[in-house]
Motif scaffolding. Structure first.
Motif, PDB file in Angstrom:
ATOM      1  N   VAL A   1       0.630  -1.172   0.186  1.00  0.00           N
ATOM      2  CA  VAL A   1      -0.083  -0.167  -0.012  1.00  0.00           C
ATOM      3  C   VAL A   1       0.909   1.354  -0.137  1.00  0.00           C
ATOM      4  O   VAL A   1       0.678   2.159  -0.747  1.00  0.00           O
ATOM      5  N   MET A   2       1.797   1.339   1.142  1.00  0.00           N
ATOM      6  CA  MET A   2       2.606   2.676   1.053  1.00  0.00           C
ATOM      7  C   MET A   2       3.682   2.892  -0.027  1.00  0.00           C
ATOM      8  O   MET A   2       3.617   3.909  -0.549  1.00  0.00           O
ATOM      9  N   THR A   3       4.177   1.525  -0.463  1.00  0.00           N
ATOM     10  CA  THR A   3       4.994   1.792  -1.816  1.00  0.00           C
ATOM     11  C   THR A   3       4.316   2.128  -3.028  1.00  0.00           C
ATOM     12  O   THR A   3       4.955   3.009  -3.614  1.00  0.00           O
ATOM     13  N   ALA A   4       3.064   1.593  -3.264  1.00  0.00           N
ATOM     14  CA  ALA A   4       2.283   2.156  -4.360  1.00  0.00           C
ATOM     15  C   ALA A   4       2.067   3.579  -4.192  1.00  0.00           C
ATOM     16  O   ALA A   4       2.089   4.123  -5.474  1.00  0.00           O
ATOM     17  N   MET A   5       1.726   3.841  -3.048  1.00  0.00           N
ATOM     18  CA  MET A   5       1.272   5.388  -2.887  1.00  0.00           C
ATOM     19  C   MET A   5       2.253   6.201  -3.356  1.00  0.00           C
ATOM     20  O   MET A   5       2.517   7.065  -3.999  1.00  0.00           O
ATOM     21  N   LEU A   6       3.572   5.895  -2.841  1.00  0.00           N
ATOM     22  CA  LEU A   6       4.863   6.738  -2.895  1.00  0.00           C
ATOM     23  C   LEU A   6       5.340   6.741  -4.076  1.00  0.00           C
ATOM     24  O   LEU A   6       5.621   7.657  -4.839  1.00  0.00           O
ATOM     25  N   ALA A   7       5.313   5.614  -5.077  1.00  0.00           N
ATOM     26  CA  ALA A   7       5.757   5.504  -6.450  1.00  0.00           C
ATOM     27  C   ALA A   7       4.615   5.586  -7.294  1.00  0.00           C
ATOM     28  O   ALA A   7       5.021   5.881  -8.355  1.00  0.00           O
ATOM     29  N   ARG A   8       3.453   5.984  -6.779  1.00  0.00           N
ATOM     30  CA  ARG A   8       2.434   6.215  -7.831  1.00  0.00           C
ATOM     31  C   ARG A   8       2.258   5.255  -8.920  1.00  0.00           C
ATOM     32  O   ARG A   8       2.247   5.407  -9.854  1.00  0.00           O
ATOM     33  N   ALA A   9       2.184   3.979  -8.213  1.00  0.00           N
ATOM     34  CA  ALA A   9       2.249   2.773  -9.155  1.00  0.00           C
ATOM     35  C   ALA A   9       0.755   2.059  -8.792  1.00  0.00           C
ATOM     36  O   ALA A   9       0.364   2.139  -7.528  1.00  0.00           O
ATOM     37  N   PRO A  10       0.151   1.345  -9.868  1.00  0.00           N
ATOM     38  CA  PRO A  10      -1.315   0.943  -9.555  1.00  0.00           C
ATOM     39  C   PRO A  10      -0.881  -0.508  -8.766  1.00  0.00           C
ATOM     40  O   PRO A  10       0.103  -1.245  -8.910  1.00  0.00           O
ATOM     41  N   LEU A  11      -1.685  -0.758  -7.584  1.00  0.00           N
ATOM     42  CA  LEU A  11      -1.678  -1.750  -6.651  1.00  0.00           C
ATOM     43  C   LEU A  11      -2.741  -2.792  -7.169  1.00  0.00           C
ATOM     44  O   LEU A  11      -3.927  -2.370  -6.946  1.00  0.00           O
ATOM     45  N   THR A  12      -2.609  -4.087  -7.492  1.00  0.00           N
ATOM     46  CA  THR A  12      -3.764  -5.147  -7.859  1.00  0.00           C
ATOM     47  C   THR A  12      -3.945  -5.871  -6.475  1.00  0.00           C
ATOM     48  O   THR A  12      -3.056  -6.518  -6.095  1.00  0.00           O
ATOM     49  N   LEU A  13      -5.079  -6.088  -6.168  1.00  0.00           N
ATOM     50  CA  LEU A  13      -5.730  -6.768  -5.201  1.00  0.00           C
ATOM     51  C   LEU A  13      -6.754  -7.697  -5.712  1.00  0.00           C
ATOM     52  O   LEU A  13      -7.443  -7.408  -6.559  1.00  0.00           O
ATOM     53  N   THR A  14      -6.731  -8.792  -4.817  1.00  0.00           N
ATOM     54  CA  THR A  14      -7.544  -9.631  -5.429  1.00  0.00           C
ATOM     55  C   THR A  14      -8.252 -10.577  -4.183  1.00  0.00           C
ATOM     56  O   THR A  14      -8.483 -11.743  -4.012  1.00  0.00           O
ATOM     57  N   HIS A  15      -8.696  -9.540  -3.210  1.00  0.00           N
ATOM     58  CA  HIS A  15      -9.567 -10.078  -1.819  1.00  0.00           C
ATOM     59  C   HIS A  15      -8.715 -10.772  -0.861  1.00  0.00           C
ATOM     60  O   HIS A  15      -8.405 -10.537   0.154  1.00  0.00           O
ATOM     61  N   ARG A  16      -8.041 -12.013  -1.553  1.00  0.00           N
ATOM     62  CA  ARG A  16      -7.298 -12.992  -0.821  1.00  0.00           C
ATOM     63  C   ARG A  16      -6.544 -13.480  -1.614  1.00  0.00           C
ATOM     64  O   ARG A  16      -6.790 -13.634  -3.029  1.00  0.00           O
ATOM     65  N   PHE A  17      -5.473 -14.330  -1.277  1.00  0.00           N
ATOM     66  CA  PHE A  17      -4.668 -15.101  -2.030  1.00  0.00           C
ATOM     67  C   PHE A  17      -5.129 -16.411  -2.339  1.00  0.00           C
ATOM     68  O   PHE A  17      -5.216 -17.250  -1.469  1.00  0.00           O
ATOM     69  N   ALA A  18      -5.445 -16.428  -3.693  1.00  0.00           N
ATOM     70  CA  ALA A  18      -5.834 -17.956  -4.346  1.00  0.00           C
ATOM     71  C   ALA A  18      -4.934 -17.846  -5.759  1.00  0.00           C
ATOM     72  O   ALA A  18      -5.023 -17.112  -6.281  1.00  0.00           O
ATOM     73  N   PRO A  19      -4.196 -19.087  -5.830  1.00  0.00           N
ATOM     74  CA  PRO A  19      -3.273 -18.922  -6.985  1.00  0.00           C
ATOM     75  C   PRO A  19      -3.788 -18.899  -8.088  1.00  0.00           C
ATOM     76  O   PRO A  19      -3.006 -18.017  -8.973  1.00  0.00           O
ATOM     77  N   ASP A  20      -4.882 -19.377  -8.417  1.00  0.00           N
ATOM     78  CA  ASP A  20      -5.223 -19.375  -9.769  1.00  0.00           C
ATOM     79  C   ASP A  20      -5.714 -17.950 -10.071  1.00  0.00           C
ATOM     80  O   ASP A  20      -5.879 -17.353 -11.180  1.00  0.00           O
ATOM     81  N   VAL A  21      -6.390 -17.237  -8.960  1.00  0.00           N
ATOM     82  CA  VAL A  21      -6.970 -16.033  -9.139  1.00  0.00           C
ATOM     83  C   VAL A  21      -5.787 -14.961  -9.241  1.00  0.00           C
ATOM     84  O   VAL A  21      -6.062 -14.113 -10.272  1.00  0.00           O
ATOM     85  N   THR A  22      -4.862 -15.057  -8.692  1.00  0.00           N
ATOM     86  CA  THR A  22      -3.889 -14.198  -8.627  1.00  0.00           C
ATOM     87  C   THR A  22      -3.026 -14.368  -9.684  1.00  0.00           C
ATOM     88  O   THR A  22      -2.564 -13.314 -10.457  1.00  0.00           O
ATOM     89  N   LEU A  23      -2.846 -15.572 -10.514  1.00  0.00           N
ATOM     90  CA  LEU A  23      -2.253 -15.707 -11.723  1.00  0.00           C
ATOM     91  C   LEU A  23      -3.157 -15.133 -12.674  1.00  0.00           C
ATOM     92  O   LEU A  23      -2.533 -14.383 -13.800  1.00  0.00           O
TER      93      LEU A  23
END
Length: 553
Positions: free
Chosen positions: A262-284
């Motif tokens: 979160v903080m690194t994405a804010m500072l770098a002004r980089a988009p952060l991808t979220l997937t609710h929770r970690f599920a390998p197939d969804v994250t892939l």
């Protein structure tokens, strides 16, 4: 040569500074600067939705305004009890905009754990997911034991329309009586800004809970200065650029997710991808769709991603900056995963009390392996940071000798919430006694070879045996209990319990596993229970965990 000489600086890339000049005083300053400079740039990707910095800012203003209307004042605490959803980011920023403190709570926590953290933090407001409210939070608040007087709820389905059945099958949005719906608050917001808070680098930004020497969770006071410094550490250490996507694998309630995502994405002004929770197939699929550049995650997450059905090296081509922390990496696993990801996974090391990294392997550098222990180095101390290795007497040990890591730097917390005795014990003079044992070699590389205490490290989650034992002792059949960590191929370590029973009592090991599972977060409960006649003890009656651990290792 002394540790204060910082021999590790020779390991830094050419031109890299020894010390950073921190650009922003507070975490809110970082966010405000991003909104001002890049209002229409993507900040959060959540399935098929994208929220810009301006949209997150407006949502946080709405929640902050409602908090203030409900009597939330400067220094008050908002507990954030959600998964890796946009609601987490909106919640912590809103708490800061209202002049308060966010309390990051693990969404896997059950009622007993949530109750403790709400009482300990004195949170007066709670932001949670609707299902967590019904199942856990509402019964907790109904007891009247907490200070919570305002509840905000969000659905995992909010802010997106894909409704991925792999995560959300059968899920529906619920408007719950007695709560404030986050989306309704945002939709009805008139655009009036919240109060302008007066925050400083020394003010607490977030309480993140960690277990301590007694097993009782302690609220680490991560300050605005801590977060601002280590967000810049991540950005400058990795070379992350504006627009380089960040993949949110680590849980956001955890210090790694909070700062490294979160903080690194804010500072770098980089988009952060979220997937609710970690599920390998969804994250892939999220990697394929969003093509992130950077992530930091436990090695078990990388391992799971590499084994996701249909995964190919081409899927991971965008991920060129990879870091792993929270659990040791076996050198052979690092080599194997490099073949899958096409990029070297660098070690990074830190604690909740160091606001994520205190050590890291410089980008593009391969960590050495200690020839004696076979341990992979956790890296070298990051910018502005001094790490000493001390003996039992507190004096520095010679280079190459084993001792406890003692860390000083701008990322070290100022203390534990309402626990001055624990603060004095762990942070004498402001330097953190980490409890982790290891050594520094002649080239400045650090190696963790053991833990001073009995903490169990399961997939990067820390489990204190005493907490598990306390739950086991509430079972009517259990006379004595001892919990240890045992090696596990996938988790690094896993939790095993040894119990003796009251005379005449009977219980199956599987029943005790289920008993703990119902009362504890998933990473804590014992995966196996062994029933024994007697537990080994000292002459004074103290149970000897080490004798139980030895046959397992």
């Amino acid at each position: 040569m002394t540790y204060a000489d910082r021999p590790w600086l020779a390991r830094y890339p050419a031109g890299s500074p020894a010390d950073l000049e921190v650009e922003y005083a507070t975490a809110l300053d970082i966010f405000d600067a991003a909104v001002a400079a890049e209002p229409d740039s993507a900040f959060l990707h959540y399935f098929d939705a994208t929220l810009t910095f301006a949209e997150v800012n407006s949502a946080a203003d709405a929640l902050a305004a409602r908090l203030i209307a409900e009597g939330f004042g400067s220094g008050d605490r908002l507990a954030v009890y959600v998964q890796n959803n946009p609601a987490f980011v909106i919640g912590i920023v809103a708490a800061w905009k209202a002049g308060g403190i966010a309390v990051a709570i693990n969404p896997m926590n059950k009622q007993r754990e949530l109750t403790y953290m709400l009482i300990d933090s004195g949170a007066t407001a709670l932001l949670t997911l609707d299902d967590l409210y019904v199942d856990v939070a509402e019964p907790t608040i109904a007891t009247g034991s907490t200070a919570v007087r305002t509840v905000f709820t969000s659905s995992p389905l909010d802010f997106q329309t894909r409704d991925d059945p792999r995560l959300f099958d059968g899920l529906r949005r619920r408007r719950l009586p007695g709560t404030n719906d986050l989306v309704e608050i945002i939709d009805n917001f008139d655009g009036s800004p919240a109060r302008t808070p007066t925050l400083s680098a020394d003010d607490t930004a977030v309480l993140t809970y960690t277990s301590g020497t007694t097993g009782e969770p302690k609220g680490a006071m991560n300050t605005h200065g801590n977060l601002a410094f280590n967000a810049q550490t991540y950005r400058d250490w990795t070379g992350l650029k504006p627009g380089d996507g960040v993949l949110g694998v680590a849980p956001l309630f955890h210090i790694t997710g909070l700062v490294g995502h979160v903080m690194t994405a804010m500072l770098a002004r980089a988009p952060l991808t979220l997937t609710h929770r970690f599920a390998p197939d969804v994250t892939l699929d999220a990697i394929r769709e969003r093509r992130p550049v950077f992530t930091v995650a436990a090695i078990t997450a990388f391992n799971a991603l590499s084994a996701a059905p249909g995964a190919t090296p081409a899927d991971f081509e965008s991920l060129r900056i990879l870091y792993s922390g929270g659990a040791p990496i076996a050198p052979a696993m690092a080599d194997r995963l490099e073949q899958v990801f096409g990029a070297y996974i660098h070690n990074i090391y830190g604690l909740t009390e160091t606001s994520s990294p205190s050590h890291g392997v410089p980008l593009g550098v391969r960590a050495p392996v200690d020839p004696t222990s076979g341990a992979l180095s956790v890296g070298v101390p990051v910018f502005n940071t001094i790490v000493r290795v001390v003996g039992e007497d507190g004096d520095d040990v010679p280079v190459g000798e084993v001792g406890e890591f003692v860390t000083s730097g701008p990322q070290v917390i100022k203390g534990y919430w309402n626990k001055p005795d624990k603060t004095a014990e762990s942070l004498p003079g402001g330097a953190l006694r980490t409890g982790d044992v290891g050594f520094m070699d002649a080239d400045g590389w650090f190696y963790v070879v053991d833990r001073k205490k009995d903490m169990i490290n399961a997939s990067g989650y820390k489990v204190w045996p005493r907490e598990v034992e306390d739950v086991l002792y509430t079972h009517p059949a259990v006379r004595e209990a001892a919990v240890v960590g045992v090696p596990d191929e996938y988790r690094g370590e896993t939790v095993k319990a040894y119990v003796s029973l009251h005379s005449g009592a009977t219980v199956e090991p599987a029943e005790l596993v289920e008993f703990c599972k119902e009362q504890m977060a998933a990473y804590k409960y014992p995966r196996s229970v062994e029933i024994v006649g007697e537990l080994p003890k000292t002459v004074t009656g103290k149970i000897l965990r080490r004798e139980l651990r030895q046959p397992a290792t």
